[in-house]
Design a protein around this motif. Structure first.
Motif: not given
Length: 391
Positions: A304-314, A320-326, A368-374
């Motif tokens: 069983y897996d349960a969770g959430y994703r948050t992702a932002f595109d700026y 110039h393309h920035i992505r970050f989330g948790h 848990w994970s956090a990320y950022a891309e540029d």
């Protein structure tokens, strides 16, 4: 299929629904994974099986996602068909190297499958009849311009052939039935609150089922004749495995430069073996010598897996393309849950033995994970894609 040479992600291949339906078909059935097997650097392993071995990696080192939820059983019929119904797939992003920072947890590749929204204004439907399976898909508006649905179903019909064939070739005193089938169900409901806000609920259910029933009756219809000796046995066995995935996704446009995606995910993978044996034996000496047994055994393994994703595109500017989330996922593992129930006795009832065994295992982990891309394009010849993933 787009060319990766003009982007910083040289290991990425993208496939549209048209690509999936025209590039490869197994027995008239389009197959997502078998298309990926044709990409350079990918091996299929066993012939005709839906396995991926990317750049020498193992088959379990690939991450499969359907609308952002992990898919553990990725094929049917021991690998002959993949678990993705091509009728409802919008596009597939396949990363065989240079994974973006937003993905984690696997070493070889990432297969990100997205299903299509339903048509907001018109009703559409399609069906396909193949040599081993059939599918139907229909979509349309619930509220025109606001809410839509998209539903696709697929099922094999091997059991419609195997059951009568095994019965026809059974012994006169025996009724043998063997059946196997697989099925997929995809459903998606999409609602637009405004041009800036959209929500959708995506569901997937896939199942493989194999069963055997063996009914042996040597009594020729008579329950007992003094002095006779015969067996009467009923044996049943069933094995089921598959997935259930759900994703609730909300997209919101804060500004022309900032876009956000919030997703609640749930995934359930199961494998269950259930067997029932009901055996009776009649001895010739006396009716009191009747010996019988009743056995029920079950073995289940689940994730069983349960969770959430948050992702932002700026996008501060077009180059110039920035992505970050948790991300967060709770994993609940229940391997080898056992149920065993045995009854054994005689016709007189004087001797009777009962055995009951139950065992469970439960393991919980939190991811848990956090990320950022540029991603930056300095010029027509120079670009940079940098990022980090913490988990």
């Amino acid at each position: 299929m787009n060319s990766p040479l003009l982007t910083t992600q040289t290991g990425k291949r993208s496939f549209s629904n048209k690509d999936i339906k025209t590039e490869f078909a197994l027995m008239s059935s389009p197959d997502v994974v078998k298309i990926l097997q044709r990409v350079s650097g990918v091996a299929e392993g066993q012939e005709l099986a839906s396995g991926l071995y990317v750049h020498g990696g193992n088959g379990d080192e690939n991450l499969y996602l359907i609308d952002g939820t992990p898919l553990y059983d990725t094929n049917h019929a021991l690998g002959l068909f993949s678990s993705f119904n091509a009728d409802v797939v919008k596009n597939v992003d396949f990363y065989k190297s240079g994974f973006p920072a937003r993905y984690g947890g696997r070493l070889s590749s990432v297969v990100d499958v997205r299903t299509a929204d339903g048509n907001m204004n018109q009703f559409h439907g399609a069906y396909r009849i193949g040599l081993l399976d059939a599918s139907v898909q229909f979509e349309g508006p619930i509220q025109k311009g606001k809410t839509s649905y998209n539903i696709g179903m697929r099922r094999s019909w091997q059991d419609l052939l195997s059951r009568p064939l095994t019965k026809a070739f059974s012994e006169p005193d025996e009724k043998l039935s063997i059946g196997y089938y697989f099925m997929d169900l995809n459903a998606k409901v999409t609602h637009r609150f405004s041009d800036r806000s959209k929500i959708d609920l995506s569901l997937y259910h896939g199942k493989d089922s194999w069963d055997v029933k063996d009914d042996l009756d040597e009594s020729k219809g008579d329950w007992y004749h003094e002095g006779d000796s015969y067996n009467k046995e009923l044996t049943k066995a069933q094995l089921n495995w598959g997935n259930f995935n759900a994703a609730l996704n909300w997209n919101y446009l804060f500004s022309p430069k900032l876009f956000a995606n919030f997703t609640a995910v749930y995934s359930h993978n199961r494998s269950k073996l259930y067997s029932l044996d009901d055996d009776r034996e009649i001895y010739p000496q006396t009716k009191k010598e009747w010996v019988w047994s009743h056995l029920e055994h079950g073995y289940t393994s689940t994730i069983y897996d349960a969770g959430y994703r948050t992702a932002f595109d700026y996008r501060p500017n077009p180059r110039h393309h920035i992505r970050f989330g948790h991300d967060y996922t709770m994993h609940l593992f229940r391997p080898q849950t056992v149920m065993q129930l045995d009854y054994m006795g005689s016709g007189s009832g004087a001797e009777m033995d009962t055995i009951r065994v139950n065992s469970t295992n439960r393991h919980v982990s939190h991811e848990w994970s956090a990320y950022a891309e540029d991603e930056i394009y300095f010029s027509d010849k120079w670009s940079l894609d940098a990022g980090f993933h913490l988990g």
